[in-house]
Design an enzyme around this catalytic site. Sequence first.
Site, PDB file in Angstrom:
ATOM      1  N   ASP A  63      16.369  23.626  25.162  1.00 43.82           N
ATOM      2  CA  ASP A  63      16.107  23.706  23.846  1.00 43.82           C
ATOM      3  C   ASP A  63      17.509  24.495  22.991  1.00 43.82           C
ATOM      4  O   ASP A  63      17.935  25.495  23.262  1.00 43.82           O
ATOM      5  CB  ASP A  63      15.040  24.696  23.435  1.00 43.82           C
ATOM      6  CG  ASP A  63      14.658  24.636  21.890  1.00 43.82           C
ATOM      7  OD1 ASP A  63      15.540  24.229  21.098  1.00 43.82           O
ATOM      8  OD2 ASP A  63      13.667  25.202  21.617  1.00 43.82           O
ATOM      9  N   CYS A 122      15.640  18.202  17.254  1.00 43.59           N
ATOM     10  CA  CYS A 122      16.785  18.510  17.802  1.00 43.59           C
ATOM     11  C   CYS A 122      16.931  17.271  19.103  1.00 43.59           C
ATOM     12  O   CYS A 122      17.669  16.345  19.055  1.00 43.59           O
ATOM     13  CB  CYS A 122      17.286  19.750  18.290  1.00 43.59           C
ATOM     14  SG  CYS A 122      17.320  20.996  16.995  1.00 43.59           S
TER      15      CYS A 122
END
Length: 156
Positions: free
Chosen positions: A125, A13
């Site tokens: 995150d 990511c």
Amino acid sequence: MIRVLLVCLGNICRSPTAEVVFRSEVDKAGLGGLVDIVSCGTAGYHIDEPPDSRSQTAAKARGYDMSALRGRQVQRDDFEYFDFILAMDKSNLVELKQRCPKQYIAKLDLFLTYANNYQEIEVPDPYYGGQQGFSRVLDLVEDASTGLVEVIKARL
Ligand code: 4NP
């Protein structure tokens, strides 16, 4: 040649997003070929996997193609090879510090140290959240990428 390693937890990511965004900024500045850019994760969960589809979608919407990237875990030699080793969040930085030979500790920092417009120090995150978190990652890494290119330009 300046070598930059961008690090998150899974390398699917945040750090691969940072890799394509930073590479684009480097190319725009005419420094392509002078900066070696790699991303990796502190964990090995996603080795050889393509980036998360939500990251790819968010990146594509801003013109970045992440499809060729594959997950990679940080390795011992990285601490010697790279000049800048930049973590997306504090826990990634702690992990890196634990593995880094003492003489290379000064290479480690948080990527958002180079951001000029955002005050955040961590790239959150986005893995367990919605699509909005992935756009937020792009906002933050675009800002830090611009700042890091300025610093590198001054060094070359
Ligand atoms: P990243 O996000 O560190 O930005 O790549 C994550 C990817 C995978 C996991 C956690 C975070 N995971 O737990 O598998």
